[in-house]
Structures are given as structure tokens and as C-alpha cells.
Design an enzyme around this catalytic site. Structure first.
Site, PDB file in Angstrom:
ATOM      1  N   LYS A   1     -57.346  10.073  54.704  1.00  0.00           N
ATOM      2  CA  LYS A   1     -56.673   9.923  55.998  1.00  0.00           C
ATOM      3  C   LYS A   1     -55.923  11.220  56.298  1.00  0.00           C
ATOM      4  CE  LYS A   1     -53.422   6.706  58.212  1.00  0.00           C
ATOM      5  NZ  LYS A   1     -52.616   5.487  57.958  1.00  0.00           N
ATOM      6  N   ASP A  51     -48.855  -4.363  60.057  1.00  0.00           N
ATOM      7  CA  ASP A  51     -49.872  -4.157  61.098  1.00  0.00           C
ATOM      8  C   ASP A  51     -51.121  -4.966  60.773  1.00  0.00           C
ATOM      9  OD1 ASP A  51     -50.900  -3.165  63.417  1.00  0.00           O
ATOM     10  OD2 ASP A  51     -51.467  -1.217  62.606  1.00  0.00           O
ATOM     11  N   ILE A  60     -64.998   8.744  60.171  1.00  0.00           N
ATOM     12  CA  ILE A  60     -65.463   7.368  60.383  1.00  0.00           C
ATOM     13  C   ILE A  60     -64.475   6.581  61.236  1.00  0.00           C
ATOM     14  CG2 ILE A  60     -66.803   7.312  58.264  1.00  0.00           C
ATOM     15  CD1 ILE A  60     -64.531   5.771  56.959  1.00  0.00           C
ATOM     16  N   ALA A  94     -57.898   7.960  65.522  1.00  0.00           N
ATOM     17  CA  ALA A  94     -56.766   7.262  66.117  1.00  0.00           C
ATOM     18  C   ALA A  94     -55.815   8.280  66.727  1.00  0.00           C
ATOM     19  CB  ALA A  94     -56.056   6.415  65.065  1.00  0.00           C
ATOM     20  N   SER A  95     -54.747   7.793  67.340  1.00  0.00           N
ATOM     21  CA  SER A  95     -53.838   8.707  68.034  1.00  0.00           C
ATOM     22  C   SER A  95     -53.049   9.573  67.069  1.00  0.00           C
ATOM     23  CB  SER A  95     -52.880   7.907  68.916  1.00  0.00           C
ATOM     24  OG  SER A  95     -52.124   7.017  68.132  1.00  0.00           O
ATOM     25  N   LEU A  96     -52.773   9.063  65.868  1.00  0.00           N
ATOM     26  CA  LEU A  96     -51.958   9.812  64.917  1.00  0.00           C
ATOM     27  C   LEU A  96     -52.767  10.418  63.778  1.00  0.00           C
ATOM     28  CD1 LEU A  96     -48.853   7.455  64.590  1.00  0.00           C
ATOM     29  CD2 LEU A  96     -49.225   9.352  66.173  1.00  0.00           C
ATOM     30  N   GLY A  97     -53.920   9.897  63.498  1.00  0.00           N
ATOM     31  CA  GLY A  97     -54.699  10.414  62.381  1.00  0.00           C
ATOM     32  C   GLY A  97     -56.150   9.994  62.468  1.00  0.00           C
ATOM     33  N   GLN A  98     -56.952  10.484  61.526  1.00  0.00           N
ATOM     34  CA  GLN A  98     -58.360  10.123  61.465  1.00  0.00           C
ATOM     35  C   GLN A  98     -58.790  10.065  60.006  1.00  0.00           C
ATOM     36  OE1 GLN A  98     -59.199  13.111  64.253  1.00  0.00           O
ATOM     37  NE2 GLN A  98     -59.914  14.613  62.758  1.00  0.00           N
ATOM     38  N   VAL A  99     -59.880   9.344  59.753  1.00  0.00           N
ATOM     39  CA  VAL A  99     -60.271   9.046  58.382  1.00  0.00           C
ATOM     40  C   VAL A  99     -61.678   9.573  58.094  1.00  0.00           C
ATOM     41  CG1 VAL A  99     -60.618   7.188  56.689  1.00  0.00           C
ATOM     42  CG2 VAL A  99     -58.817   6.989  58.404  1.00  0.00           C
TER      43      VAL A  99
END
Length: 537
Positions: free
Chosen positions: A101, A236, A80, A83-88
Site C-alpha cells: 500500500k 471501516d 490493483i 483510492a484518494s489517499l493511496g493505492q495498492v
């Protein structure tokens, strides 16, 4: 010209890939490193990258936790958020919906290689900027390496999330997801899935009857508590990481970027805010100097004008255009030597302050950031404490002044006696913090040597043998090269693109900011819902 160069820099960061996208996001919060035009352009840099294949993400999960179908009751294979470092991803655990994550496969080696490249390039770059920018660039490199490594460590994120959640346990207006530790590791973080409306979706909040002004105040008070009292904060706060529930409570997502504030900095931040609340410019400048953000050699008169103008602007007061032009005229010619800098322990705090203020103003254009901070400090007793400290300090200064009155006449008499005997000497030290005189002297000396060696070479060529003339010519060429080096300018670099601006724009319609996972206000999950926010990187 700056705007065009900023766009070139933006494209270059996209070309270089995930690590440099993160670097661009960090640079967008550093006005001490880049001019305003660059800051505005890089602020649009979104962390939207195509998600990794499910098969690669599945390997990460199974390496950390075991077979996906055995660990989770159900697991949605479609991410869903990417991103550059991870995904969810979303999943079910014990009849509870959770957000999972997952660190992007292979990102560790890529990030470390990029960090080495950045570290090697810093000594070259600092040779072409002023002392203040060199200070900030070196700190930026250290801060960025630390921040991105921490952001990839999901165990740390889980600990920070849990600690901050405990600090707000008695605050019903602040909602923070629960971490499922048995389903988490260094590369996988499983947490409670909480629904909410994206905080910048003003129209939806208006339709649901949410008091946006109250939400703004709640948000600022939460960050004041985190920074001034708790010493640990979510760093953030962009709109993709904040959501609002129908009762006006705020949901915080993505604690990968979080930080701590030591007690000394906390005290100085309080002094700064109290100075702003009292409009005490000297107190503000003293606090900035103590924190290391303002050079002690700064022109206090100029900085006082700048701070006064900033306070008026923050309060939304009308400012005379002529006065603005006067102040800008004082600093625009020396903007890169301006004595403002950001030590590493304050960079994240500045990011929080600027982004939170932007979110609050989006919710309520009339929001007064300073008034809310002033009220908070008064409620916590900080302003009364500052008054007591001021009274004590004033008494000490009065006592010292009285003592000086008694000591000055004898010293003055001794000085006058020396003048009468012609025995008075004055010593002056010339300070050259930017090494301007040193550089000028080097150019003058090299120029004189070059001017002497050229005719010497010609004379040797005519009257002596070729060998002597060749040696003299080589020496002359070396001197000329050294002189040229003092005026040399850098050239640009090029690389083949990993991500392009068009690639990211195509994803604009597919989901929210890549640093977030979509939080839904209904039971059906739709990737193109613009009025939602979520957990995620």
C-alpha cells in the site's frame, strides 16, 4: 428538494477532490448533521479515483525503502486498487505474495490545504444552523482532521493492525493480515496477501456453501469484542474491506480508519446494549445522556417513543403505521433541533454499528442484531452484572426514600409557616439555550431604532444642515444593515471539478471500491472480478 440538493452536494464534493470525497464519506455516517436524504445520497459516494502514475508511486517506495527491484523479489507495476489517499500493488517477498500500500504522491500538502479551508469555513457555517448541529459540525471538523491524518500514517495503521490481530489470535473465524515491518514505513505498508470472496457477494457465498447467517453473527461478535472488551477496533467495515473464506472465516482489510474506546465509554455502551436487551427505555436514555449523545434537557417522553420505535424496527417487528405517524409528527417540525448529537469519541463507533448492521442484513435479511448482542452480553456476564448493580442501586434508593419520609414533614411545616406570614418567594430562571429570545430582542431593538432614525433623518434634512442629515442618514443605514443581517441567508459556492461523477462511473467496471485491493480466490488476478475483496486503503 432535499434529494436534489443532496445530489448538488455530492457533485460539489467530487469537484473539490480527494479530501472532500473523504469528508463526504464521513458525512454519510452523521445523521445528526444531515437529513436522511443527504445521508442516503452520500452513502453512494465511492472512493474511486484514477491511480497515480507508476513513476510517482515508485519514487515514494524508493524514498522510503530503496530500489524496488532490490527490495522485493518481484513487483507488479499495475495497481490493483486506487483510492484518494493511496493505492495498492502486489509483490513477492521470500516466496510469499504481499500487498503493498503506497501513499498517493503529494497528497499531504493537498490534504492540509483542504483542512485549512474546512476549518476556516466552520465558524461561518455554524451561524446558519441550530445549536445541536453547530455542536456536531465543530466536532466533525476536529474528528475529520484527526481521522484523515491518521489514515495517511501507515506506521500507525501497521501498529493498529498488529494489535487487533493479536487480540484475535485465538479466534480461527477471524483472519487479519500480517504486517511485514521491514518493508513498511510512514508512507508504505506491506502486508500479507489473503484471498477471499467479497462479503457482499451473496451469490458466490451461496454457491460455495457458506453459512451466511453464521458469518453475520461472527462479524457482529467480532465488533462487540473489539469495542466492548478490547477497546481498539477496525472502523471501516464496508463490504470492500471484508472478505469471507470458504470455511466461513472473515478476513479484515484496511485498518487506516481505526479507533480506540476508553473504559468510560465502554461501560456506557454496555449499559446501552443491556438497556436495549431489557427494553428498559429509561436506562437507554440515561446511557445516551451520560455518553453526551443526548441533551439532558431533551423531552424524555418524546425520546422514549422514538427509542421504543427504533427497537421494534431493529427487531423486525410489525409497527402500526398510525403510531409511526404520531411519533414522526412529534419531531418532524423540530428535526434540526432534535437533541441527538455525536461527540468525537463516539462518531467512529456509530459508523461501525450502522455499517456492520447493514452488512449483516445483506448477508441474512432475517438477521436479528439485537438478539446476537443480547446473547453476547449474557455470555460475557454483563447482564448479570447489570442486575446486581440494579439491585444495589434500588436498595440505596429505598434507603434514601425512607430518610426523605422523615425529613419532609418538618420542611413542609416550615414552608406553610412562611406562606402564612406571606414571606414565601418563588424565583424562576428563563433558559434560552438556542438564544431565540436574544435574537428576537435584538431585532425588536434594531427595528425600533430604525423606525425612530428614519423620520429623524428626514426632519434634520428639512430643518437643519446637510452635514447633520448625512450623519443621521449614515447611522440609519448602519442600523438597517444590522437589522437585515439578522435575516440574511447564505449563498452557494462554485469550483472547477477535479473528479466528476462520470469519471467515477467509468471506473465502476474496472475494479472494486477504491478503498480496497482485490483479493482473489484463484491464481490469476483480474481487475473486473466482482466477486472478490482485498487489502487496501
Amino acid at each position: 428538494m432535499r434529494r436534489e440538493r443532496a445530489r448538488i452536494l455530492l457533485d460539489a464534493l467530487l469537484t473539490l477532490g480527494p479530501t472532500f470525497i473523504k469528508l463526504g464519506q464521513l458525512l454519510s455516517t452523521r445523521p445528526d448533521v444531515l437529513p436522511t436524504e443527504y445521508i442516503e445520497e452520500l452513502a453512494e459516494l465511492q472512493d474511486r479515483v484514477p491511480p497515480a502514475d507508476w513513476a510517482e508511486a515508485q519514487r515514494v517506495i524508493e524514498d522510503e525503502l530503496g530500489p524496488v527491484d532490490d527490495v522485493f523479489d518481484a513487483f507488479n507495476r499495475e495497481s490493483i486498487s486506487g483510492a484518494s489517499l493511496g493505492q495498492v500493488y502486489t509483490a513477492d517477498v521470500d516466496d510469499q505474495q504481499v500487498a503493498v500500500k503506497v501513499r498517493r504522491p503529494g497528497i499531504e500538502s493537498l490534504v492540509e490545504a483542504d483542512l485549512r479551508a474546512i476549518r476556516w469555513s466552520i465558524p461561518i457555517v455554524v451561524r446558519f444552523v441550530g445549536q445541536g448541529q453547530a455542536f456536531s459540525l465543530e466536532n466533525l471538523a476536529d474528528e475529520f482532521a484527526k481521522t484523515i491524518r491518521e489514515e495517511m500514517d501507515y506506521s500507525r495503521e501497521g501498529r493498529m493492525l498488529t494489535e487487533i490481530r493479536a487480540n484475535f489470535a485465538d479466534e480461527p473465524d477471524i483472519v487479519i493480515p500480517t504486517v511485514y515491518e521491514e518493508y513498511s514505513s510512514d508512507r508504505v505498508l506491506t502486508m500479507q496477501y489473503i484471498e477471499g470472496t467479497k462479503i457482499s457477494d451473496v451469490d458466490t457465498l451461496e454457491r460455495r456453501g457458506v453459512d451466511r447467517s453464521q458469518v453475520s453473527e461472527t462479524l457482529e461478535r467480532a465488533y462487540l469484542q473489539m469495542i466492548i472488551e478490547d477497546g481498539v477496533f477496525h472502523a471501516d467495515p464496508h463490504p470492500g474491506n471484508l472478505a469471507v473464506q470458504d470455511d466461513g472465516s472473515i478476513v479484515f482489510y484496511d485498518f487506516g480508519m481505526s479507533g480506540r474506546v476508553d473504559s468510560f465509554i465502554q461501560d456506557k455502551i454496555v449499559e446501552f446494549y443491556v438497556g436495549v436487551a431489557n427494553q428498559d427505555i429509561d436506562a437507554i436514555l440515561d446511557a445516551l445522556i451520560d455518553m453526551g449523545t443526548l441533551s439532558p434537557e431533551a423531552d424524555r417522553a418524546v425520546m422514549a417513543d422514538v427509542m421504543e420505535l427504533a427497537i421494534q424496527d431493529a427487531r423486525g417487528e410489525n409497527i402500526e403505521t398510525y403510531r409511526v405517524q404520531q411519533i414522526v409528527g412529534k419531531v418532524e417540525d423540530t428535526i434540526y433541533e432534535f437533541p441527538l448529537r455525536l461527540p468525537p469519541n463516539l462518531a467512529l463507533v456509530l459508523r461501525v454499528a450502522t455499517v456492520v448492521e447493514g452488512v449483516c442484513v445483506t448477508l441474512d435479511p432475517e438477521f436479528d442484531f439485537i438478539t446476537v448482542a443480547t446473547d453476547y452480553l449474557a455470555e460475557q456476564g454483563y447482564r448479570e452484572e447489570s442486575i446486581r448493580q440494579f439491585a444495589a442501586g434500588t436498595a440505596e434508593e429505598f434507603q434514601a426514600a425512607a430518610t426523605s419520609v422523615l425529613r419532609v414533614p418538618p420542611k413542609l411545616e416550615r414552608a406553610l409557616d412562611k406562606v402564612e406570614r406571606e414571606d414565601l418567594y418563588v424565583r424562576a430562571d428563563l433558559e434560552d439555550s438556542n438564544r431565540v429570545i436574544d435574537a428576537l430582542a435584538r431585532r425588536v431593538v434594531l427595528g425600533l431604532v430604525l423606525a425612530t432614525s428614519v423620520p429623524t433623518t428626514a426632519f434634520l434634512y428639512v430643518t437643519a444642515d446637510v452635514t447633520a442629515a448625512a450623519i443621521s442618514g449614515a447611522f440609519t443605514a448602519a442600523v438597517g444593515a444590522a437589522l437585515y443581517k439578522t435575516f440574511r441567508r447564505r449563498n452557494g459556492l462554485q469550483a472547477s471539478p477535479q473528479f466528476t461523477r462520470q469519471n467515477l462511473r467509468e471506473r465502476d467496471g474496472d475494479g472494486d471500491d477504491g478503498g480496497t485491493a482485490l483479493a482473489r480466490s484463484g491464481s490469476q488476478i483480474e481487475a473486473d472480478d466482482a466477486g472478490t475483496a482485498t487489502n487496501g486503503d
